[in-house]
Write a protein that holds these residues in place. Structure first.
Motif, PDB file in Angstrom:
ATOM      1  N   GLU A   1       0.883  -1.122   0.089  1.00  0.00           N
ATOM      2  CA  GLU A   1      -0.154   0.022   0.031  1.00  0.00           C
ATOM      3  C   GLU A   1       0.763   1.337   0.103  1.00  0.00           C
ATOM      4  O   GLU A   1       0.567   2.323  -0.599  1.00  0.00           O
ATOM      5  CB  GLU A   1      -0.933   0.018   1.190  1.00  0.00           C
ATOM      6  N   LYS A   2       1.981   1.273   0.603  1.00  0.00           N
ATOM      7  CA  LYS A   2       2.825   2.558   0.850  1.00  0.00           C
ATOM      8  C   LYS A   2       3.839   2.559  -0.281  1.00  0.00           C
ATOM      9  O   LYS A   2       3.972   3.702  -0.937  1.00  0.00           O
ATOM     10  CB  LYS A   2       3.815   2.201   2.045  1.00  0.00           C
ATOM     11  N   TYR A   3       4.274   1.394  -0.968  1.00  0.00           N
ATOM     12  CA  TYR A   3       4.872   1.378  -2.260  1.00  0.00           C
ATOM     13  C   TYR A   3       4.398   0.613  -3.357  1.00  0.00           C
ATOM     14  O   TYR A   3       4.901  -0.389  -3.735  1.00  0.00           O
ATOM     15  CB  TYR A   3       6.469   0.966  -1.707  1.00  0.00           C
ATOM     16  N   PRO A   4       3.225   1.049  -3.891  1.00  0.00           N
ATOM     17  CA  PRO A   4       2.520   0.270  -4.990  1.00  0.00           C
ATOM     18  C   PRO A   4       3.414   0.114  -6.078  1.00  0.00           C
ATOM     19  O   PRO A   4       3.384  -0.833  -6.970  1.00  0.00           O
ATOM     20  CB  PRO A   4       1.360   0.928  -5.184  1.00  0.00           C
ATOM     21  N   ASP A   5       4.168   1.149  -6.566  1.00  0.00           N
ATOM     22  CA  ASP A   5       5.076   0.866  -7.866  1.00  0.00           C
ATOM     23  C   ASP A   5       6.173  -0.160  -7.476  1.00  0.00           C
ATOM     24  O   ASP A   5       6.437  -0.588  -8.780  1.00  0.00           O
ATOM     25  CB  ASP A   5       5.759   2.380  -7.890  1.00  0.00           C
ATOM     26  N   ILE A   6       6.390  -0.474  -6.473  1.00  0.00           N
ATOM     27  CA  ILE A   6       7.541  -1.372  -6.153  1.00  0.00           C
ATOM     28  C   ILE A   6       7.163  -2.678  -5.827  1.00  0.00           C
ATOM     29  O   ILE A   6       7.414  -3.923  -6.344  1.00  0.00           O
ATOM     30  CB  ILE A   6       8.824  -0.887  -5.364  1.00  0.00           C
ATOM     31  N   ILE A   7       6.427  -2.738  -4.685  1.00  0.00           N
ATOM     32  CA  ILE A   7       5.918  -4.043  -4.113  1.00  0.00           C
ATOM     33  C   ILE A   7       4.676  -4.528  -4.786  1.00  0.00           C
ATOM     34  O   ILE A   7       3.430  -3.890  -4.549  1.00  0.00           O
ATOM     35  CB  ILE A   7       5.854  -4.050  -2.419  1.00  0.00           C
ATOM     36  N   LYS A   8       4.730  -5.824  -5.464  1.00  0.00           N
ATOM     37  CA  LYS A   8       3.800  -6.312  -6.090  1.00  0.00           C
ATOM     38  C   LYS A   8       3.494  -7.778  -5.458  1.00  0.00           C
ATOM     39  O   LYS A   8       4.026  -8.613  -5.646  1.00  0.00           O
ATOM     40  CB  LYS A   8       4.011  -6.735  -7.578  1.00  0.00           C
ATOM     41  N   PRO A   9       2.481  -7.865  -4.509  1.00  0.00           N
ATOM     42  CA  PRO A   9       2.243  -9.090  -3.387  1.00  0.00           C
ATOM     43  C   PRO A   9       1.608 -10.221  -4.402  1.00  0.00           C
ATOM     44  O   PRO A   9       0.710  -9.962  -5.124  1.00  0.00           O
ATOM     45  CB  PRO A   9       1.528  -8.505  -2.409  1.00  0.00           C
ATOM     46  N   ILE A  10       1.897 -11.410  -3.895  1.00  0.00           N
ATOM     47  CA  ILE A  10       0.794 -12.535  -4.255  1.00  0.00           C
ATOM     48  C   ILE A  10       0.523 -13.275  -3.169  1.00  0.00           C
ATOM     49  O   ILE A  10       1.583 -13.542  -2.257  1.00  0.00           O
ATOM     50  CB  ILE A  10       1.724 -13.509  -5.494  1.00  0.00           C
ATOM     51  N   PHE A  11      -0.538 -13.289  -2.607  1.00  0.00           N
ATOM     52  CA  PHE A  11      -0.992 -14.036  -1.464  1.00  0.00           C
ATOM     53  C   PHE A  11      -1.685 -15.297  -1.779  1.00  0.00           C
ATOM     54  O   PHE A  11      -2.697 -15.340  -2.395  1.00  0.00           O
ATOM     55  CB  PHE A  11      -1.958 -13.159  -0.715  1.00  0.00           C
ATOM     56  N   GLU A  12      -1.146 -16.433  -1.297  1.00  0.00           N
ATOM     57  CA  GLU A  12      -1.459 -17.679  -1.673  1.00  0.00           C
ATOM     58  C   GLU A  12      -2.552 -18.116  -0.593  1.00  0.00           C
ATOM     59  O   GLU A  12      -2.148 -17.862   0.839  1.00  0.00           O
ATOM     60  CB  GLU A  12      -0.506 -18.999  -1.533  1.00  0.00           C
TER      61      GLU A  12
END
Length: 306
Positions: free
Chosen positions: A67-78
């Protein structure tokens, strides 16, 4: 003025996809993610952070950074643990999300300490197309002992010889920057093994050379948390040795004998190590089961076998 700067920033090429796999790394994941966002580069990069259905607060922390760094951190939640399937699911999932020309590796319990790490490695590979991977030295941090040492005691910058790539462990996972076409490749001969680092090195050798930088730019944490190499009993245990043996035999068959002399030499040494480990384990059991005199007689038989 601010709007123009932002547009220029977005127009920079996406050069690196960071591949971060994490599971139950709540105590360490912040340090890992901070190492990503502190990178200073003249290109764009992204971090694909794959949480494999952690049961602690790892996913919550990843969401906070996304949420704070959307341009960098791209999460995948299993919602279901993929690693436990042992079918290459994680490899396939991560490969689908690689967009950069290069892939950087960093597990959730390791971290980077140099803000110019990615820039230095990309600069080298862009100027030296005969190389397919660039790695560097690292600190090894023993979490429980609170002790630190160097990953590679003899530090140098230069090409990693094929012999060392096959026979020695010179490349910390969090130091790897490799061509994405190599990282995404999943050839039919590739055995599904516990650790993918060694198979990645072998695949890289088929594409080009490997370069080592002497700079210490990451920390390899031995923590026994999650399911990193340290968590699942680091060391020369029989399971790991057998998995590596399967991989090398598959590599020989699948590539028509590439690097045959070095691979066959490594296979031979692995078989000897497996016998040695089996003998060592047998000795431990015998000490518990038999009297000292009877144990000595059996030990002599084992020594003759080994």
């Amino acid at each position: 003025m601010d709007e123009k700067v932002e547009i220029n920033k977005e127009e920079r090429p996406l050069m690196v996809t960071i591949r971060c796999i994490t599971y139950n790394h709540e105590p360490y994941i912040r340090q890992c993610l901070e190492g990503f966002i502190m990178q200073k580069t003249n290109f764009r990069f992204e971090a694909i952070v794959h949480d494999d259905a952690s049961t602690d607060e790892t996913a919550k922390i990843i969401r906070e950074y996304a949420e704070k760094y959307p341009d960098i951190i791209k999460p995948i939640f299993e919602t279901e643990n993929q690693y436990s399937k042992l079918d290459g699911s994680i490899q396939r999932i991560m490969s689908e999300h690689i967009h950069g020309k290069y892939v950087a590796m960093c597990e959730g319990d390791d971290y980077w300490i140099d803000p110019l790490k990615l820039q230095k490695q990309v600069d080298f590979l862009e100027s030296n197309p005969e190389y397919s991977m660039c790695a560097h030295n690292a600190f090894v941090f023993y979490q429980q002992k609170n002790d630190v040492c160097l990953f590679n005691k003899t530090s140098y910058s230069g090409e990693l010889p094929v012999h060392d790539a096959i026979h020695a462990w010179k490349i910390p996972t969090a130091s790897i920057l490799v061509l994405s076409e190599v990282a995404k490749e999943y050839p039919s001969w590739l055995a599904v093994i516990y650790s993918g680092d060694y198979s990645l090195i072998l695949r890289t050798l088929l594409k080009g050379k490997i370069y080592l930088i002497s700079d210490i730019m990451s920390v390899y944490r031995i923590s026994y948390v999650g399911y990193s190499a340290s968590a699942l009993y680091k060391g020369k245990n029989i399971f790991m040795l057998e998995q590596r043996l399967i991989l090398l035999e598959s590599f020989l068959r699948g590539t028509g004998g590439m690097f045959a002399m070095e691979i066959e030499s490594k296979i031979s040494s692995l078989k000897e190590e497996i016998v040695f480990q089996e003998c060592k384990d047998n000795r431990k059991i015998l000490r518990l089961l038999f009297t000292p005199i009877f144990y000595k007689k059996l030990l002599n038989k084992i020594r003759r076998k080994c």
